[in-house]
Design a protein around this motif. Structure first.
Motif, PDB file in Angstrom:
ATOM      1  N   VAL A   4      10.570   1.255 -13.584  1.00  0.00           N
ATOM      2  CA  VAL A   4      11.606   1.615 -12.609  1.00  0.00           C
ATOM      3  C   VAL A   4      10.976   2.361 -11.433  1.00  0.00           C
ATOM      4  CG1 VAL A   4      13.681   2.994 -12.224  1.00  0.00           C
ATOM      5  CG2 VAL A   4      13.471   1.611 -14.284  1.00  0.00           C
ATOM      6  N   ALA A   5      10.038   3.262 -11.717  1.00  0.00           N
ATOM      7  CA  ALA A   5       9.363   3.990 -10.639  1.00  0.00           C
ATOM      8  C   ALA A   5       8.594   3.027  -9.732  1.00  0.00           C
ATOM      9  CB  ALA A   5       8.417   5.045 -11.216  1.00  0.00           C
ATOM     10  N   ALA A   6       7.952   2.037 -10.325  1.00  0.00           N
ATOM     11  CA  ALA A   6       7.228   1.039  -9.534  1.00  0.00           C
ATOM     12  C   ALA A   6       8.193   0.240  -8.660  1.00  0.00           C
ATOM     13  CB  ALA A   6       6.440   0.110 -10.451  1.00  0.00           C
ATOM     14  N   ALA A   7       9.316  -0.161  -9.226  1.00  0.00           N
ATOM     15  CA  ALA A   7      10.306  -0.931  -8.463  1.00  0.00           C
ATOM     16  C   ALA A   7      10.898  -0.090  -7.332  1.00  0.00           C
ATOM     17  CB  ALA A   7      11.412  -1.425  -9.388  1.00  0.00           C
ATOM     18  N   ALA A   8      11.239   1.153  -7.624  1.00  0.00           N
ATOM     19  CA  ALA A   8      11.785   2.035  -6.587  1.00  0.00           C
ATOM     20  C   ALA A   8      10.754   2.277  -5.493  1.00  0.00           C
ATOM     21  CB  ALA A   8      12.241   3.351  -7.208  1.00  0.00           C
ATOM     22  N   SER A   9       9.498   2.398  -5.877  1.00  0.00           N
ATOM     23  CA  SER A   9       8.419   2.585  -4.896  1.00  0.00           C
ATOM     24  C   SER A   9       8.260   1.346  -4.017  1.00  0.00           C
ATOM     25  CB  SER A   9       7.103   2.890  -5.619  1.00  0.00           C
ATOM     26  OG  SER A   9       7.192   4.110  -6.320  1.00  0.00           O
ATOM     27  N   LEU A  10       8.391   0.170  -4.604  1.00  0.00           N
ATOM     28  CA  LEU A  10       8.322  -1.062  -3.808  1.00  0.00           C
ATOM     29  C   LEU A  10       9.472  -1.155  -2.819  1.00  0.00           C
ATOM     30  CD1 LEU A  10       7.140  -3.630  -6.447  1.00  0.00           C
ATOM     31  CD2 LEU A  10       6.147  -3.351  -4.174  1.00  0.00           C
ATOM     32  N   TYR A  11      10.663  -0.833  -3.280  1.00  0.00           N
ATOM     33  CA  TYR A  11      11.819  -0.863  -2.386  1.00  0.00           C
ATOM     34  C   TYR A  11      11.619   0.118  -1.224  1.00  0.00           C
ATOM     35  CZ  TYR A  11      16.515  -0.283  -0.583  1.00  0.00           C
ATOM     36  OH  TYR A  11      17.604  -0.196   0.263  1.00  0.00           O
ATOM     37  N   ALA A  12      11.250   1.346  -1.558  1.00  0.00           N
ATOM     38  CA  ALA A  12      11.065   2.372  -0.529  1.00  0.00           C
ATOM     39  C   ALA A  12       9.871   2.048   0.370  1.00  0.00           C
ATOM     40  CB  ALA A  12      10.879   3.738  -1.188  1.00  0.00           C
ATOM     41  N   GLY A  13       8.788   1.548  -0.214  1.00  0.00           N
ATOM     42  CA  GLY A  13       7.610   1.184   0.582  1.00  0.00           C
ATOM     43  C   GLY A  13       7.927   0.100   1.594  1.00  0.00           C
ATOM     44  N   GLY A  14       8.743  -0.854   1.197  1.00  0.00           N
ATOM     45  CA  GLY A  14       9.168  -1.899   2.130  1.00  0.00           C
ATOM     46  C   GLY A  14       9.989  -1.330   3.268  1.00  0.00           C
TER      47      GLY A  14
ATOM     48  N   SER B 258       0.827  -1.208   0.000  1.00  0.00           N
ATOM     49  CA  SER B 258       0.000   0.000   0.000  1.00  0.00           C
ATOM     50  C   SER B 258       0.864   1.262   0.000  1.00  0.00           C
ATOM     51  CB  SER B 258      -0.931  -0.006   1.220  1.00  0.00           C
ATOM     52  OG  SER B 258      -1.700   1.165   1.260  1.00  0.00           O
ATOM     53  N   CYS B 259       1.913   1.255   0.786  1.00  0.00           N
ATOM     54  CA  CYS B 259       2.843   2.377   0.826  1.00  0.00           C
ATOM     55  C   CYS B 259       3.506   2.560  -0.540  1.00  0.00           C
ATOM     56  CB  CYS B 259       3.890   2.156   1.917  1.00  0.00           C
ATOM     57  SG  CYS B 259       5.011   3.538   2.134  1.00  0.00           S
ATOM     58  N   ALA B 260       3.901   1.463  -1.171  1.00  0.00           N
ATOM     59  CA  ALA B 260       4.518   1.523  -2.495  1.00  0.00           C
ATOM     60  C   ALA B 260       3.552   2.113  -3.521  1.00  0.00           C
ATOM     61  CB  ALA B 260       4.975   0.132  -2.926  1.00  0.00           C
ATOM     62  N   GLU B 261       2.294   1.725  -3.447  1.00  0.00           N
ATOM     63  CA  GLU B 261       1.295   2.278  -4.364  1.00  0.00           C
ATOM     64  C   GLU B 261       1.162   3.787  -4.170  1.00  0.00           C
ATOM     65  OE1 GLU B 261      -1.572  -1.655  -4.773  1.00  0.00           O
ATOM     66  OE2 GLU B 261      -2.088  -0.106  -3.313  1.00  0.00           O
ATOM     67  N   ASP B 262       1.112   4.221  -2.915  1.00  0.00           N
ATOM     68  CA  ASP B 262       1.013   5.657  -2.631  1.00  0.00           C
ATOM     69  C   ASP B 262       2.240   6.417  -3.117  1.00  0.00           C
ATOM     70  OD1 ASP B 262      -1.511   5.431  -1.519  1.00  0.00           O
ATOM     71  OD2 ASP B 262      -0.777   5.319   0.545  1.00  0.00           O
ATOM     72  N   LEU B 263       3.420   5.845  -2.904  1.00  0.00           N
ATOM     73  CA  LEU B 263       4.644   6.485  -3.378  1.00  0.00           C
ATOM     74  C   LEU B 263       4.637   6.596  -4.899  1.00  0.00           C
ATOM     75  CD1 LEU B 263       7.282   4.741  -1.097  1.00  0.00           C
ATOM     76  CD2 LEU B 263       6.634   7.159  -1.029  1.00  0.00           C
ATOM     77  N   PHE B 264       4.210   5.558  -5.581  1.00  0.00           N
ATOM     78  CA  PHE B 264       4.144   5.568  -7.038  1.00  0.00           C
ATOM     79  C   PHE B 264       3.181   6.653  -7.520  1.00  0.00           C
ATOM     80  CE2 PHE B 264       2.270   4.136 -11.056  1.00  0.00           C
ATOM     81  CZ  PHE B 264       3.405   3.999 -11.832  1.00  0.00           C
ATOM     82  N   LEU B 265       1.996   6.718  -6.912  1.00  0.00           N
ATOM     83  CA  LEU B 265       0.996   7.692  -7.328  1.00  0.00           C
ATOM     84  C   LEU B 265       1.396   9.128  -7.007  1.00  0.00           C
ATOM     85  CD1 LEU B 265      -2.288   5.813  -6.370  1.00  0.00           C
ATOM     86  CD2 LEU B 265      -1.424   6.282  -8.678  1.00  0.00           C
ATOM     87  N   ALA B 266       2.293   9.302  -6.055  1.00  0.00           N
ATOM     88  CA  ALA B 266       2.731  10.652  -5.688  1.00  0.00           C
ATOM     89  C   ALA B 266       3.545  11.305  -6.800  1.00  0.00           C
ATOM     90  CB  ALA B 266       3.547  10.618  -4.397  1.00  0.00           C
ATOM     91  N   ASP B 267       4.130  10.498  -7.687  1.00  0.00           N
ATOM     92  CA  ASP B 267       4.957  11.062  -8.752  1.00  0.00           C
ATOM     93  C   ASP B 267       5.088  10.063  -9.894  1.00  0.00           C
ATOM     94  OD1 ASP B 267       6.579  13.015  -9.971  1.00  0.00           O
ATOM     95  OD2 ASP B 267       8.378  12.029  -9.235  1.00  0.00           O
ATOM     96  N   VAL B 268       4.002   9.868 -10.619  1.00  0.00           N
ATOM     97  CA  VAL B 268       4.006   8.934 -11.738  1.00  0.00           C
ATOM     98  C   VAL B 268       4.769   9.566 -12.902  1.00  0.00           C
ATOM     99  CG1 VAL B 268       2.581   7.634 -13.362  1.00  0.00           C
ATOM    100  CG2 VAL B 268       1.765   8.016 -11.038  1.00  0.00           C
TER     101      VAL B 268
END
Length: 102
Positions: free
Chosen positions: A51-61, A32-42
């Motif tokens: 790459v943005a999705a992967a970075a968001s997953l890493y950061a969300g974790g 959920s955090c990764a999704e929010d991070l992704f949507l904050a700056d698509v």
């Protein structure tokens, strides 16, 4: 919080984030955090969204306390580890959070 319109517009990538997150056995909070991070700056360019999705997953974790290594996330998302390394701090900062200095 993001609008329903944003979620519908980027449904494909949110589903991809959830799929990769499930494959990494990330917690629902991390996904959920990764999704929010992704949507904050698509990114505008489709080629940058993976790459943005992967970075968001890493950061969300990391934010949710359920982190995986950059290599694990990169392999699961089919991107390079270097791409995540170069992008994840910017993803965090664009969401209004402070990235760690380590």
């Amino acid at each position: 919080m993001h609008s329903a319109r944003e979620r519908v517009e980027h449904e494909r990538w949110l589903a991809e984030i959830a799929r990769i997150g499930d494959g990494l056995d990330l917690s629902p909070e991390a996904i959920s955090c990764a999704e929010d991070l992704f949507l904050a700056d698509v990114p505008a360019a489709d080629r940058s969204k993976r790459v943005a999705a992967a970075a968001s997953l890493y950061a969300g974790g990391l934010i949710a306390g359920d982190g995986r290594s950059q290599g694990e996330v990169a392999d699961a998302a089919d991107v390079s580890r270097l791409s995540i390394q170069q992008r994840w701090k910017a993803v965090v900062e664009r969401a209004g959070l402070e990235a760690p200095g380590w």
